[in-house]
Write a protein that holds these residues in place. Structure first.
Motif, PDB file in Angstrom:
ATOM      1  N   SER A   1      24.666 -10.699 -15.747  1.00 43.24           N
ATOM      2  CA  SER A   1      24.494 -10.696 -17.204  1.00 43.24           C
ATOM      3  C   SER A   1      23.968 -12.054 -17.663  1.00 43.24           C
ATOM      4  N   PRO A   2      22.638 -12.156 -17.721  1.00 42.45           N
ATOM      5  CA  PRO A   2      22.028 -13.427 -18.124  1.00 42.45           C
ATOM      6  C   PRO A   2      22.404 -13.801 -19.555  1.00 42.45           C
ATOM      7  N   LEU A   3      22.438 -15.088 -19.806  1.00 39.26           N
ATOM      8  CA  LEU A   3      22.801 -15.558 -21.153  1.00 39.26           C
ATOM      9  C   LEU A   3      21.515 -15.756 -21.954  1.00 39.26           C
ATOM     10  N   VAL A   4      21.355 -14.923 -22.950  1.00 40.64           N
ATOM     11  CA  VAL A   4      20.118 -14.973 -23.739  1.00 40.64           C
ATOM     12  C   VAL A   4      20.478 -14.949 -25.212  1.00 40.64           C
ATOM     13  N   ASP A   5      19.979 -15.923 -25.962  1.00 37.30           N
ATOM     14  CA  ASP A   5      20.243 -15.940 -27.402  1.00 37.30           C
ATOM     15  C   ASP A   5      18.922 -16.145 -28.140  1.00 37.30           C
TER      16      ASP A   5
ATOM     17  N   ALA B   1      20.210 -19.792 -18.700  1.00 35.50           N
ATOM     18  CA  ALA B   1      20.391 -19.424 -20.112  1.00 35.50           C
ATOM     19  C   ALA B   1      19.069 -19.620 -20.855  1.00 35.50           C
ATOM     20  N   VAL B   2      18.831 -18.713 -21.800  1.00 34.30           N
ATOM     21  CA  VAL B   2      17.595 -18.748 -22.578  1.00 34.30           C
ATOM     22  C   VAL B   2      17.986 -18.792 -24.054  1.00 34.30           C
ATOM     23  N   PHE B   3      17.429 -19.759 -24.793  1.00 34.35           N
ATOM     24  CA  PHE B   3      17.761 -19.810 -26.232  1.00 34.35           C
ATOM     25  C   PHE B   3      16.486 -19.889 -27.071  1.00 34.35           C
ATOM     26  N   GLY B   4      16.467 -19.140 -28.166  1.00 31.02           N
ATOM     27  CA  GLY B   4      15.270 -19.015 -28.996  1.00 31.02           C
ATOM     28  C   GLY B   4      15.080 -20.191 -29.943  1.00 31.02           C
ATOM     29  N   THR B   5      13.997 -20.117 -30.712  1.00 25.92           N
ATOM     30  CA  THR B   5      13.633 -21.241 -31.573  1.00 25.92           C
ATOM     31  C   THR B   5      14.641 -21.465 -32.710  1.00 25.92           C
TER      32      THR B   5
ATOM     33  N   ALA C   1      10.714 -19.004 -24.621  1.00 25.51           N
ATOM     34  CA  ALA C   1      12.054 -18.423 -24.604  1.00 25.51           C
ATOM     35  C   ALA C   1      12.168 -17.358 -25.698  1.00 25.51           C
ATOM     36  N   GLN C   2      11.683 -17.693 -26.899  1.00 17.79           N
ATOM     37  CA  GLN C   2      11.760 -16.763 -28.019  1.00 17.79           C
ATOM     38  C   GLN C   2      10.908 -15.515 -27.736  1.00 17.79           C
ATOM     39  N   ARG C   3       9.751 -15.721 -27.134  1.00 21.66           N
ATOM     40  CA  ARG C   3       8.828 -14.599 -26.889  1.00 21.66           C
ATOM     41  C   ARG C   3       9.334 -13.686 -25.767  1.00 21.66           C
TER      42      ARG C   3
END
Ligand code: SF4
Length: 468
Positions: free
Chosen positions: A128-132, A100-104, A84-86
Motif C-alpha cells: 500500500s504505497p503512500l500517496v497524497d 511516498a508521493v505527495f502532490g503540489t 507527483a501530482q500528475r
C-alpha cells in the motif's frame, strides 16, 4: 538524528516549495545531509514541463537503489512536485524504490506522510504505497515555515496555479486554477523578510500579472475579518498595486516572474518605471512570432499585440532588459511561421532568450496534433534562431562595457575560488576577482559596484570599483 536532502528540478516555484519542505523537515528535527545518497530522507521535487525532466527524475531516483544505505540503515524516498501530482502512484512503475508521493498542495501533510513511511516496512509500502495528491487548496501551506537557502534573497509566491491553458502546457492540470494569496499575507511575509535583512525579493507565480483576478467576495470578507481596521478592497487590488506596495517597503531589489503578455497592463509598466528598486528586467515569454501559431497555442495575443507591448515598454523603461521564451517546431509550424518568429526576434531585439524545441506533454491538446515538419527541419530552425539570440545577447552585453554596475554577490566560482559571481540589475551574470586577502564569504549577499571591462555572450567580467 535523521538527515534529509532535497533535489529540486524545474522552476522557481518548485525551488520555493523546496524551501517549505526543508522548513518542515528542519522543524521536525531533521538536519541537512551532505548529499542525497547519505540522507535518511531523500526528497525529489519534480517538474513535468519538459520530457527531459521525467527521464532525469527516474534516472536520479533509480540511482539511489545501488547507493549504500545511510547510517540509520533505512532510506526513505519521497517524490513531490508536478510529476507527483500528475502521476501519483504510477511513479512507482518506473521507480520502484519510491516510498511516498505527495502532490503540489500536500506540503502541510508531508510530516505525517514521512512518519508513516518511516514506520512501515518495505513490504508494507509495496502493498500500500503512500500517496497524497488529493489535497484541496488551503492557505495552510503558505503558513509553513520556510528554510531559505539564502539569507539575502527570497522568493515570495503570490499566486498559485494558472487559468490560461496554453495548448502545450501541463501546468494548469497539475497546479490547478489561479489562486491569489491575500495582499495582507504577502505584505506581512515581505515585511518580515525586510526586517531579516533580505535585499532581493522575487514575486513568483505561473502568471504574476493576473494576480488578484481570482479574488472573490468570500476572500474579501475573510481578509476584512483578519484586518478589521483596513479591509483592503481586494476586488480592485491587482499586481500593479501589489508591486507598488512591495516597492514601498524599501527592498534594494525587486523582481517578478512569470509574466504573461496578455495581462501586462499599462498600470504594471507604470509602477515598474516609477521605482528604482524594481529591477529593469522583464521576462516576457512570446513563444512564437506567428499569429496563426500563437492562436493554436491559445496564447490570446497576436504578433502585433506583442510587438506593440515591446514598443510601449521600451518607451517607458528605455534601459529595460527584455528576455523571452521561444518554442520551435510547435505542431503545424511551417517555414513561413518560423520566419515570422525569426523576424519578431529581430524586431523585439531581446537581451536573452530561452529557445526550446517543442516537447509533447501527454494530457495537453497539442499532444494529439500532428507535426508537419521533419526533425531535421526543426533542428535547422532551432540552430538558426539560437545563432540570432546569441548575436543579440552578445550585442546587449557590449552596452555594459565600461559601466559601473551594482552586483549582488551570490557565490564563489566553482571553477576558480578567487572569482566572485553575482547578478547585475538586468539579471546578467557578472564575474569579478576577489580583492587580495579578502574573505570571499564576507562578500556573499552584499551589493557591490563592479566596473565591467569584458562582455561575453552569456556573462560579464569586471573589477570591483571604488564604492564612492
Ligand atoms: S501561462 Fe500558459 S505556459 Fe504559462 S503556466 Fe499557464 S498554461 Fe502554462
Amino acid at each position: 538524528m535523521l538527515t534529509y536532502y532535497i533535489r529540486t528540478f524545474g522552476c522557481q516555484m518548485n525551488l520555493s516549495d523546496s524551501e517549505r519542505v526543508a522548513g518542515i523537515l528542519e522543524a521536525s528535527g531533521l538536519t541537512l545531509a551532505e548529499n542525497i545518497e547519505a540522507a535518511d530522507v531523500a526528497v525529489f521535487m519534480t517538474c513535468c514541463v519538459r520530457e527531459k525532466a521525467d527521464t532525469q527524475l527516474f534516472a536520479n531516483v533509480s540511482a539511489l537503489k545501488n547507493a549504500p544505505l545511510p547510517p540509520s540503515g533505512k532510506r526513505t524516498v519521497m517524490v513531490g512536485g508536478c510529476i507527483a501530482q500528475r502521476d501519483g502512484e504510477k511513479i512507482r512503475q518506473f521507480a520502484s524504490n519510491v516510498d511516498a508521493v505527495f502532490g503540489t498542495q500536500a506540503l502541510s501533510c508531508l510530516k505525517p506522510l514521512l512518519d508513516k513511511a518511516r514506520a512501515a516496512t518495505r513490504e508494507e509500502l509495496k502493498r500500500s504505497p503512500l500517496v497524497d495528491i488529493d489535497q484541496p487548496y488551503t492557505d495552510t501551506s503558505e503558513k509553513l515555515i520556510k528554510h531559505p537557502e539564502r539569507n539575502y534573497a527570497a522568493w515570495i509566491p503570490i499566486i498559485y496555479g494558472c487559468n490560461n491553458f496554453c495548448s502545450y502546457c501541463i501546468v494548469p492540470y497539475v497546479r490547478g486554477r489561479e489562486r491569489s494569496r491575500l495582499p495582507e499575507a504577502i505584505l506581512e511575509e515581505a515585511k518580515k523578510l525586510k526586517s531579516a535583512g533580505v535585499k532581493e525579493v522575487t514575486l513568483l507565480g505561473q502568471n504574476v500579472n493576473s494576480y488578484g483576478k481570482s479574488f472573490s467576495g468570500a476572500e474579501k470578507n475573510a481578509a476584512a475579518s483578519t484586518t478589521a481596521s483596513e479591509a483592503t478592497p481586494h476586488l480592485a487590488y491587482g499586481f500593479a498595486d501589489l508591486l507598488r506596495d512591495i516597492a514601498e517597503l524599501g527592498f534594494e531589489r525587486i523582481r517578478f516572474t512569470s509574466s504573461h503578455p496578455k495581462d501586462l497592463t499599462d498600470g504594471i509598466i507604470d509602477v515598474m518605471a516609477s521605482y528604482d528598486n524594481i529591477m529593469p528586467h522583464l521576462h516576457l515569454a512570446v513563444q512564437s512570432g506567428s499569429s496563426a501559431i500563437l492562436k493554436k497555442m491559445n496564447r490570446k495575443y497576436t504578433r502585433e499585440d506583442y510587438l506593440a507591448l515591446v514598443k510601449h515598454l521600451r518607451e517607458k523603461i528605455p534601459d529595460l532588459s527584455l528576455t523571452t521564451d521561444l518554442i520551435v517546431g510547435f505542431p503545424g509550424e511551417t517555414e513561413g511561421d518560423f520566419e515570422e518568429t525569426f523576424s519578431l526576434v529581430k524586431e523585439a531585439n531581446f537581451d536573452r532568450a530561452f529557445t526550446f524545441i517543442y516537447s509533447k506533454r501527454e494530457g495537453t491538446p497539442a499532444a494529439t496534433w500532428e507535426n508537419g515538419s521533419t526533425e531535421s527541419e526543426i533542428h535547422e530552425r532551432f540552430d538558426r534562431l539560437a545563432s540570432l539570440i546569441q548575436e543579440q545577447s552578445f550585442k546587449a552585453n557590449q552596452k555594459e562595457k565600461g559601466r559601473i554596475v551594482d552586483v549582488l554577490v551570490e557565490d564563489v566560482s566553482k571553477k576558480d575560488p578567487s572569482i566572485l559571481v553575482g547578478h547585475n540589475p538586468k539579471n546578467v551574470t557578472v564575474h569579478f576577482p576577489l580583492p587580495k586577502d579578502a574573505d570571499a564569504y564576507a562578500f556573499i549577499g552584499q551589493i557591490v559596484p563592479v566596473k565591467i571591462d569584458e562582455a561575453k555572450t552569456w556573462y560579464l567580467r569586471g573589477e570591483l570599483a571604488d564604492a564612492n
